[in-house]
Write a protein that holds these residues in place. Sequence first.
Motif, PDB file in Angstrom:
ATOM      1  N   LYS A 154       9.764   0.755  11.198  1.00 23.30           N
ATOM      2  CA  LYS A 154       8.341   0.450  11.358  1.00 23.30           C
ATOM      3  C   LYS A 154       7.566   0.705  10.070  1.00 23.30           C
ATOM      4  O   LYS A 154       6.724  -0.108   9.667  1.00 23.30           O
ATOM      5  CB  LYS A 154       7.756   1.260  12.513  1.00 23.30           C
ATOM      6  CG  LYS A 154       8.331   0.894  13.882  1.00 23.30           C
ATOM      7  CD  LYS A 154       7.723   1.749  14.975  1.00 23.30           C
ATOM      8  CE  LYS A 154       8.374   1.487  16.325  1.00 23.30           C
ATOM      9  NZ  LYS A 154       8.177   0.091  16.785  1.00 23.30           N
ATOM     10  N   ILE A 155       7.833   1.823   9.405  1.00 17.52           N
ATOM     11  CA  ILE A 155       7.069   2.128   8.191  1.00 17.52           C
ATOM     12  C   ILE A 155       7.499   1.259   7.012  1.00 17.52           C
ATOM     13  O   ILE A 155       6.777   1.155   6.020  1.00 17.52           O
ATOM     14  CB  ILE A 155       7.187   3.617   7.801  1.00 17.52           C
ATOM     15  CG1 ILE A 155       8.623   3.982   7.405  1.00 17.52           C
ATOM     16  CG2 ILE A 155       6.678   4.518   8.917  1.00 17.52           C
ATOM     17  CD1 ILE A 155       8.757   5.396   6.849  1.00 17.52           C
ATOM     18  N   SER A 156       8.669   0.613   7.138  1.00 18.68           N
ATOM     19  CA  SER A 156       9.157  -0.221   6.041  1.00 18.68           C
ATOM     20  C   SER A 156       8.450  -1.565   5.968  1.00 18.68           C
ATOM     21  O   SER A 156       8.700  -2.345   5.032  1.00 18.68           O
ATOM     22  CB  SER A 156      10.672  -0.440   6.184  1.00 18.68           C
ATOM     23  OG  SER A 156      11.376   0.780   6.031  1.00 18.68           O
ATOM     24  N   LEU A 157       7.568  -1.862   6.924  1.00 21.42           N
ATOM     25  CA  LEU A 157       6.845  -3.135   6.916  1.00 21.42           C
ATOM     26  C   LEU A 157       5.925  -3.251   5.710  1.00 21.42           C
ATOM     27  O   LEU A 157       5.692  -4.343   5.201  1.00 21.42           O
ATOM     28  CB  LEU A 157       6.045  -3.288   8.211  1.00 21.42           C
ATOM     29  CG  LEU A 157       6.860  -3.377   9.503  1.00 21.42           C
ATOM     30  CD1 LEU A 157       5.934  -3.364  10.714  1.00 21.42           C
ATOM     31  CD2 LEU A 157       7.719  -4.647   9.504  1.00 21.42           C
ATOM     32  N   LYS A 158       5.397  -2.107   5.253  1.00 16.68           N
ATOM     33  CA  LYS A 158       4.483  -2.123   4.106  1.00 16.68           C
ATOM     34  C   LYS A 158       4.880  -1.008   3.138  1.00 16.68           C
ATOM     35  O   LYS A 158       4.992   0.161   3.548  1.00 16.68           O
ATOM     36  CB  LYS A 158       3.035  -1.927   4.568  1.00 16.68           C
ATOM     37  CG  LYS A 158       2.490  -3.060   5.429  1.00 16.68           C
ATOM     38  CD  LYS A 158       1.012  -2.871   5.705  1.00 16.68           C
ATOM     39  CE  LYS A 158       0.186  -3.046   4.450  1.00 16.68           C
ATOM     40  NZ  LYS A 158      -1.273  -2.966   4.720  1.00 16.68           N
ATOM     41  N   PRO A 159       5.082  -1.337   1.866  1.00 15.58           N
ATOM     42  CA  PRO A 159       5.520  -0.324   0.891  1.00 15.58           C
ATOM     43  C   PRO A 159       4.586   0.881   0.786  1.00 15.58           C
ATOM     44  O   PRO A 159       5.053   2.015   0.647  1.00 15.58           O
ATOM     45  CB  PRO A 159       5.566  -1.110  -0.427  1.00 15.58           C
ATOM     46  CG  PRO A 159       5.812  -2.521  -0.013  1.00 15.58           C
ATOM     47  CD  PRO A 159       5.054  -2.682   1.277  1.00 15.58           C
ATOM     48  N   ASP A 160       3.263   0.648   0.855  1.00 13.37           N
ATOM     49  CA  ASP A 160       2.348   1.785   0.723  1.00 13.37           C
ATOM     50  C   ASP A 160       2.434   2.715   1.923  1.00 13.37           C
ATOM     51  O   ASP A 160       2.333   3.939   1.786  1.00 13.37           O
ATOM     52  CB  ASP A 160       0.903   1.306   0.513  1.00 13.37           C
ATOM     53  CG  ASP A 160       0.392   0.453   1.656  1.00 13.37           C
ATOM     54  OD1 ASP A 160       1.219  -0.202   2.330  1.00 13.37           O
ATOM     55  OD2 ASP A 160      -0.836   0.417   1.879  1.00 13.37           O
ATOM     56  N   VAL A 161       2.654   2.148   3.105  1.00 11.86           N
ATOM     57  CA  VAL A 161       2.833   2.967   4.314  1.00 11.86           C
ATOM     58  C   VAL A 161       4.152   3.729   4.227  1.00 11.86           C
ATOM     59  O   VAL A 161       4.233   4.913   4.578  1.00 11.86           O
ATOM     60  CB  VAL A 161       2.795   2.090   5.577  1.00 11.86           C
ATOM     61  CG1 VAL A 161       3.127   2.909   6.825  1.00 11.86           C
ATOM     62  CG2 VAL A 161       1.417   1.447   5.728  1.00 11.86           C
ATOM     63  N   GLN A 162       5.168   3.054   3.736  1.00 10.92           N
ATOM     64  CA  GLN A 162       6.477   3.689   3.554  1.00 10.92           C
ATOM     65  C   GLN A 162       6.375   4.884   2.607  1.00 10.92           C
ATOM     66  O   GLN A 162       6.873   5.974   2.911  1.00 10.92           O
ATOM     67  CB  GLN A 162       7.448   2.649   2.998  1.00 10.92           C
ATOM     68  CG  GLN A 162       8.864   3.126   2.783  1.00 10.92           C
ATOM     69  CD  GLN A 162       9.680   2.040   2.120  1.00 10.92           C
ATOM     70  OE1 GLN A 162       9.802   1.992   0.902  1.00 10.92           O
ATOM     71  NE2 GLN A 162      10.232   1.135   2.921  1.00 10.92           N
ATOM     72  N   ASP A 163       5.723   4.685   1.465  1.00 13.72           N
ATOM     73  CA  ASP A 163       5.572   5.763   0.486  1.00 13.72           C
ATOM     74  C   ASP A 163       4.779   6.925   1.059  1.00 13.72           C
ATOM     75  O   ASP A 163       5.109   8.097   0.830  1.00 13.72           O
ATOM     76  CB  ASP A 163       4.876   5.241  -0.771  1.00 13.72           C
ATOM     77  CG  ASP A 163       5.745   4.291  -1.575  1.00 13.72           C
ATOM     78  OD1 ASP A 163       6.978   4.282  -1.362  1.00 13.72           O
ATOM     79  OD2 ASP A 163       5.193   3.561  -2.414  1.00 13.72           O
ATOM     80  N   TYR A 164       3.741   6.603   1.818  1.00  9.34           N
ATOM     81  CA  TYR A 164       2.895   7.651   2.394  1.00  9.34           C
ATOM     82  C   TYR A 164       3.697   8.531   3.351  1.00  9.34           C
ATOM     83  O   TYR A 164       3.675   9.756   3.248  1.00  9.34           O
ATOM     84  CB  TYR A 164       1.710   7.033   3.133  1.00  9.34           C
ATOM     85  CG  TYR A 164       0.917   8.043   3.924  1.00  9.34           C
ATOM     86  CD1 TYR A 164       0.001   8.887   3.299  1.00  9.34           C
ATOM     87  CD2 TYR A 164       1.108   8.185   5.296  1.00  9.34           C
ATOM     88  CE1 TYR A 164      -0.710   9.834   4.013  1.00  9.34           C
ATOM     89  CE2 TYR A 164       0.395   9.127   6.020  1.00  9.34           C
ATOM     90  CZ  TYR A 164      -0.512   9.945   5.383  1.00  9.34           C
ATOM     91  OH  TYR A 164      -1.204  10.886   6.099  1.00  9.34           O
ATOM     92  N   PHE A 165       4.417   7.910   4.265  1.00  8.39           N
ATOM     93  CA  PHE A 165       5.139   8.700   5.269  1.00  8.39           C
ATOM     94  C   PHE A 165       6.346   9.418   4.684  1.00  8.39           C
ATOM     95  O   PHE A 165       6.721  10.490   5.169  1.00  8.39           O
ATOM     96  CB  PHE A 165       5.550   7.815   6.448  1.00  8.39           C
ATOM     97  CG  PHE A 165       4.467   7.648   7.470  1.00  8.39           C
ATOM     98  CD1 PHE A 165       4.158   8.667   8.361  1.00  8.39           C
ATOM     99  CD2 PHE A 165       3.721   6.487   7.517  1.00  8.39           C
ATOM    100  CE1 PHE A 165       3.152   8.525   9.301  1.00  8.39           C
ATOM    101  CE2 PHE A 165       2.707   6.330   8.448  1.00  8.39           C
ATOM    102  CZ  PHE A 165       2.416   7.356   9.343  1.00  8.39           C
TER     103      PHE A 165
END
Length: 290
Positions: A91-102
């Motif tokens: 789920k978090i891999s959908l957007k790089p910035d969300v991935q980096d944040y989590f």
Amino acid sequence: MRVFLLVVFALSAVVNSLGLEVFPLPSVPDSLVTTESRANYLALHYWDNIDFNDSTIIGNKDISEQGFSNFISIMPYVTQKEIAFSEFVSKISLKPDVQDYFMAVAKKYLAESQSPVFNDELYIMMLQSLLSSDMLDSARRAKYSMILDTEMKNRVGEVATDFEFMLRDGGRGRLSEINAKYILVFFSDPDCDRCNLAKAQIDASAVVRIKLLLGDLALLSVCVEGDTETWKTSKTPDEWIDACDEKCAIYDQELYDIPGLPSFYLLDSSHRVILRDVHFQLVENFLDNN
């Protein structure tokens, strides 16, 4: 655990009825009656009601950071941890910035020894799930592969990496040559205030003192910054093995994962890691119960 889940669901319902914004927990089917089945369902579907395309979730720590913290608090009761992390990572891999944040949040909560929910094994699990994803770009794959390589060193249950050290009298020794029921390796630097505070805590610990006197514990204090002037003039209890990493191999060769000082590794008589990069209270609690 069932009481815990009921309290969480009840609190969520009350807050939602008041119109306040809280983490939107999934509804667990009534057909699931065992603690294990309910905990697994909650973990696997925990993030179902979060829209990861909505960038505002990053700015809302009640949803993102607190949500992750609560997600981790469920894990002791979950038997399908790998699947739960895989679902989350997808789920978090959908957007790089969300991935980096989590991933940064995960490091803060799982990989930093001062965290109340510190669990490097779960952090490794999350990194492995991330690296198995086909949605990871080459730069991030290289970055997280390097982090995973570091995290995989000296895991709990593995034999600790051997290293040479210099004693205050100029003699030398090796970690593998120390024999005791438990071996506490205290990585520190006399110029570090937190290290000196930890040193005072160790010296004041009745548990450590008794274990040392009985011969059940060997305490290796290692100045990781080398043969510094501060180390030469510092004092340690006579019962300790007072040493320094003269060649700075521990840092330069990245023999151990030491993100910050002080750092404690507790080993058993076979030099297998029991506790890895933890704070002293965890070491003291373990020794007090064993």
